[in-house]
Design a protein around this motif. Structure first.
Motif, PDB file in Angstrom:
ATOM      1  N   GLU A  38       1.969   6.616  -7.209  1.00 51.62           N
ATOM      2  CA  GLU A  38       0.579   7.040  -8.597  1.00 51.62           C
ATOM      3  C   GLU A  38       0.604   7.938  -9.157  1.00 51.62           C
ATOM      4  OE1 GLU A  38      -2.397   7.400  -5.217  1.00 51.62           O
ATOM      5  OE2 GLU A  38      -3.704   5.709  -5.718  1.00 51.62           O
TER       6      GLU A  38
ATOM      7  N   GLU B 211       1.081  -1.314  -0.004  1.00 55.76           N
ATOM      8  CA  GLU B 211       0.266  -0.072  -0.131  1.00 55.76           C
ATOM      9  C   GLU B 211       1.037   1.364  -0.335  1.00 55.76           C
ATOM     10  OE1 GLU B 211      -3.061   0.463  -0.590  1.00 55.76           O
ATOM     11  OE2 GLU B 211      -2.933  -1.799  -1.603  1.00 55.76           O
TER      12      GLU B 211
ATOM     13  N   HIS C 128      -0.284  -8.092  -6.743  1.00 60.79           N
ATOM     14  CA  HIS C 128      -0.680  -6.974  -5.508  1.00 60.79           C
ATOM     15  C   HIS C 128      -1.076  -5.009  -5.775  1.00 60.79           C
ATOM     16  CE1 HIS C 128      -2.943  -4.545  -1.877  1.00 60.79           C
ATOM     17  NE2 HIS C 128      -1.449  -3.313  -1.904  1.00 60.79           N
ATOM     18  N   LEU C 129       0.149  -5.278  -6.564  1.00 63.46           N
ATOM     19  CA  LEU C 129       0.134  -3.470  -7.383  1.00 63.46           C
ATOM     20  C   LEU C 129       0.076  -3.683  -8.804  1.00 63.46           C
ATOM     21  CD1 LEU C 129       3.714  -3.050  -5.183  1.00 63.46           C
ATOM     22  CD2 LEU C 129       1.443  -2.271  -5.002  1.00 63.46           C
TER      23      LEU C 129
ATOM     24  N   LYS D 167      -3.325  -0.829 -10.833  1.00 58.41           N
ATOM     25  CA  LYS D 167      -2.944   0.316  -9.939  1.00 58.41           C
ATOM     26  C   LYS D 167      -1.789   1.163 -10.286  1.00 58.41           C
ATOM     27  CE  LYS D 167      -4.908  -3.281  -6.372  1.00 58.41           C
ATOM     28  NZ  LYS D 167      -4.635  -3.797  -4.749  1.00 58.41           N
ATOM     29  N   LEU D 168      -1.252   0.846 -11.117  1.00 54.90           N
ATOM     30  CA  LEU D 168       0.241   2.217 -10.889  1.00 54.90           C
ATOM     31  C   LEU D 168       0.037   2.074 -12.996  1.00 54.90           C
ATOM     32  CD1 LEU D 168       2.453   0.224  -8.628  1.00 54.90           C
ATOM     33  CD2 LEU D 168       1.387   2.241  -8.004  1.00 54.90           C
TER      34      LEU D 168
ATOM     35  N   ARG E  40       2.437   1.390  -3.254  1.00 54.51           N
ATOM     36  CA  ARG E  40       1.052   2.074  -4.016  1.00 54.51           C
ATOM     37  C   ARG E  40       0.812   3.810  -4.037  1.00 54.51           C
ATOM     38  NH1 ARG E  40      -3.301   3.755  -4.231  1.00 54.51           N
ATOM     39  NH2 ARG E  40      -3.387   3.297  -1.984  1.00 54.51           N
ATOM     40  N   ARG E  41       0.260   3.753  -2.650  1.00 53.40           N
ATOM     41  CA  ARG E  41       0.365   5.408  -2.556  1.00 53.40           C
ATOM     42  C   ARG E  41       1.530   6.455  -3.483  1.00 53.40           C
ATOM     43  NH1 ARG E  41      -0.575   4.469   2.441  1.00 53.40           N
ATOM     44  NH2 ARG E  41       1.770   5.036   3.087  1.00 53.40           N
TER      45      ARG E  41
END
Length: 189
Positions: free
Chosen positions: A117, A110, A133-134, A137-138, A113-114
């Protein structure tokens, strides 16, 4: 094709780096490398020295950090390298390292990811769970599947094939790395 060491540890990485920043940059310069990434474990402690030394060489510095997962159950033992793309990326890498040390609830996936971004970091890892997981999301060109043949944990031929297959399934590009904890074989002793 050019080669850039994207995973170098200096003596500021306790138990995983031997050479001084000066030795790493001097060696890279002598070998004709135009760039070098310094990715000490969980910190950018040597960044000021790295910047100062590379200013007097033909080597362009790439600032980064190798982050290890905290004690959380999810992704325990995971590692990822975050390379700064620009000044904002350097600030993001610093925030990640600081959070890794100060946040008792630090969660590697997380946090990456944060901070990534906005496309200010390039991230690579050989951890399958972290990649899954990533992925998606990127932004494009931020997350890479790391293949490190010399790594005792992830460098077996079978493991490299598994990672390449996972990268294809997740539509992630590959990056080949080599651990570079010292400049000469004498540093291994």
């Amino acid at each position: 094709m050019r080669f850039v060491h994207l995973r170098c540890h200096c003596c500021f990485s306790l138990l995983s780096g031997v050479s001084s920043v000066y030795e790493l940059v001097r060696c890279a310069d002598e070998l004709g490398y135009t760039e070098l990434a310094l990715t000490d474990t969980n910190g950018l402690y040597a960044a000021p020295e790295f910047w100062k030394i590379t200013r007097g060489s033909s080597v362009r510095p790439i600032f980064g950090v190798e982050l290890t997962a905290g004690l959380e159950r999810r992704n325990r033992g995971a590692r990822a390298v975050a390379l700064a793309v620009d000044r904002d990326g350097f600030a993001a890498a610093c925030r990640l390292a600081t959070s890794r040390h100060l946040d008792k609830d630090f969660e590697l996936g997380e946090s990456l990811r944060r901070e990534a971004e906005g496309g200010k970091l390039v991230i690579f890892t050989s951890d399958s769970d972290l990649l899954s997981h990533l992925a998606g999301k990127l932004p494009d060109d931020v997350l890479y599947t790391e293949l490190c043949p010399g790594n005792p944990l992830t460098g077996s031929t079978d493991r490299l094939r598994q990672l390449a297959k996972l990268a294809a399934e997740l539509s992630l590009p590959l990056v080949g790395t080599a651990d570079a904890p010292f400049t000469t074989s004498e540093g291994y002793a």
